[in-house]
Design an enzyme around this catalytic site. Structure first.
Site, PDB file in Angstrom:
ATOM      1  CE  LYS A  73      -1.379  62.965 -20.801  1.00 24.72           C
ATOM      2  NZ  LYS A  73      -0.703  64.114 -21.985  1.00 24.72           N
ATOM      3  CB  SER A 148       1.806  66.081 -19.892  1.00 30.80           C
ATOM      4  OG  SER A 148       1.206  65.500 -20.921  1.00 30.80           O
ATOM      5  CB  SER A 172       2.316  66.129 -24.036  1.00 29.59           C
ATOM      6  OG  SER A 172       2.547  67.033 -23.021  1.00 29.59           O
TER       7      SER A 172
END
Ligand code: GLN
Length: 487
Positions: A73, A148, A172
């Site tokens: 990420k 997210s 997330s």
């Protein structure tokens, strides 16, 4: 081994095992996955490695993860590699150091395929808050992958990476894993170092794996967990983590907070949830109704606490130290114009909410009140775990929604996290595993449904064992999405 279909179908652990057995070379595996990632049709990657950058800093470990490449990420600092947290305010920022979690993966011998798309500063549940465009769900590219960590989930489900690293503040990792039909694990707060992970809400942020199966989640957690001197809140998991092997659930109790599940849940999601409870009983587990009396206030408390912490954490982006600098007229206008141009609308909304909640005269009413609710929720989970081994819910009330469906109404977006946020406030670990497919409420092709299991703090091994047994009984097949990632 060696042919492309087999490489695509293999889990992370299987990939590493095949390299270790000499069935395929690490170079062949890396080239295969770099080529897959290069075909990204989901906007899953914000930055992609080449062969050299993928291997930068990677040890020749010979361990159980060696050679299996991973997507990271874009919230993790990576030395020499652009890191944006999907914000314009960090465009051009190249960190001078690497996050501890990523360092552990490199030490384990894992190449990095690229940095994945996300909601800006991890604020969101759909990946639509990325400054670099939405990421698409490989099951249906008209739908969101969740957020997210949307990019981290989409690239694994869509066959653009064998596994990935994400972060979870209020859901997330778990929610996008659920929306994309993969496994997502949020460890106990403190299990893994947060050093080098760009901060959103520091009392909640925790990183974790997004994987094809529970065994992969365990192997990554084993490498990631540990005390780090650079993060005073990190303690690690005593005794470490081993690959899970349980196939039964005899003697284990699973608590269902029915009150929390009264409304707003899609019929298909509820049906897969109830099917999974039947699987649990078939494996010898016992289902018990429990109460989490304050969990219904979790979203309200979270949307005071998380923005309050974010408003403080994000004050460092001022045009002086990182990335974007707009206007050089005078110091104040540089701050203002940089922040006006650099932050997106959701981030600004949260900074304003958080700054207001922390302002003198309102501090005790809002921040203090939310902290007291958080304490009650912590106690709710302590009470629950006095009665049962695990707490289970659907991961999200709906399957993946359509792009644009919730962007006009932030509150409806926030409600996607109704089942994940209470667990984050309590700081305990939880995993989302795929529980099957269901038709979305408005009709259309079937989409994955996530099943969430939460456990007491630092009971990750027990959690992974139970998830492993259940995963075997469910027998979910996510291969339909594996070709969905290519342009
Ligand atoms: N969707 C939640 C939010 O917008 C949680 C995000 C997260 O876990 N980073 O804050």
């Amino acid at each position: 081994m060696g042919n492309n279909t087999e490489l695509l179908a293999a889990s992370g652990a299987e990939t590493a095992a095949q390299i270790a057995a000499g069935e395929v070379s690490a170079a062949e595996v890396l080239d295969f996955w770099l080529a897959r990632a290069a075909g990204d049709g989901l906007n899953g990657y914000l930055w992609q490695a080449d062969r050299d950058s993928a291997l930068s800093g990677v040890a020749d470990s010979g361990g159980p993860l060696a050679g299996a490449p991973i997507a990271i990420k874009d919230i993790f600092c990576t030395e020499g590699v652009p890191t944006t947290a999907a914000s314009k305010i960090l465009s051009g920022y190249v960190p001078p150091y690497t996050a501890t979690a990523v360092g552990h993966l490199r030490a384990a011998g894992m190449p990095m395929l690229g940095k994945t798309n996300m909601d800006e500063f991890a604020m969101g549940s759909s990946n639509e808050n990325s400054a670099f465009g939405a990421c698409l769900n490989p099951w249906d590219t008209g739908r969101v992958p969740g957020g997210s960590s949307g990019g981290s989930a989409a690239v694994v489900a869509g066959g653009l990476a064998p596994w990935s690293l994400g972060t979870d503040t209020g859901g997330s990792i778990r929610q996008p894993a659920g929306f994309c039909g993969i496994v997502g694990l949020k460890p106990t707060y403190g299990a893994i170092s947060r050093f080098g992970m760009i901060a959103f809400a520091s009392s909640l942020d925790q990183c974790g794996p997004l994987t094809r199966d529970v065994t992969d989640a365990a192997l990554l957690l084993a490498a990631l967990q540990g005390r780090d001197e650079m993060d005073s809140t990190s303690v690690g998991i005593e005794g470490g983590i081993e690959a899970p092997s349980a196939e039964r659930l005899d003697g284990l109790t699973f608590g269902v907070p029915r009150d929390l599940m009264r409304e707003g849940i899609e019929a298909g999601v509820l049906a897969r949830f109830e099917d999974t409870l039947i699987r649990i009983a078939e494996l010898g587990g016992e289902i018990v109704d429990i109460e989490l009396p304050h969990a219904e206030h979790a979203i309200s408390a979270y949307y005071v606490l998380a923005p309050a912490e974010a408003s403080t954490n994000l004050s460092r982006y001022d045009g002086v130290r990182y990335g974007l600098r707009a206007s050089d007229e005078d110091l104040l206008s540089m701050y203002e114009v940089t922040r006006e141009e650099g932050f997106g609308p959701e981030v600004k909304r949260r900074i304003m909410l958080g700054t207001y909640a922390l302002s003198s005269g309102y501090y005790d009413a809002y921040y203090g009140g939310a902290q007291r609710v958080r304490t009650r929720i912590v106690e709710d989970f302590q009470d629950a775990f006095g009665q049962v081994d695990f707490v289970v819910t659907p991961t999200s009330p709906t399957v993946a929604f359509e792009l644009g469906e919730k962007t006009a109404d932030p509150w409806s977006m926030y409600l996607s996290d109704i089942f994940t946020v209470p667990i984050s406030l309590a700081g305990v670990p939880a995993i989302s595993i795929p529980a099957g497919l269901a038709e979305p409420e408005g009709g259309g092709p079937e989409l994955p449904v996530g099943f969430q299991i939460a456990a007491p703090a630092f009971a990750e091994q027990k959690l992974l064992e139970a998830a492993h047994a259940l995963e075997g009984a469910i027998g979910f097949d996510g291969s339909a999405a594996l070709e969905g990632g290519l342009a």
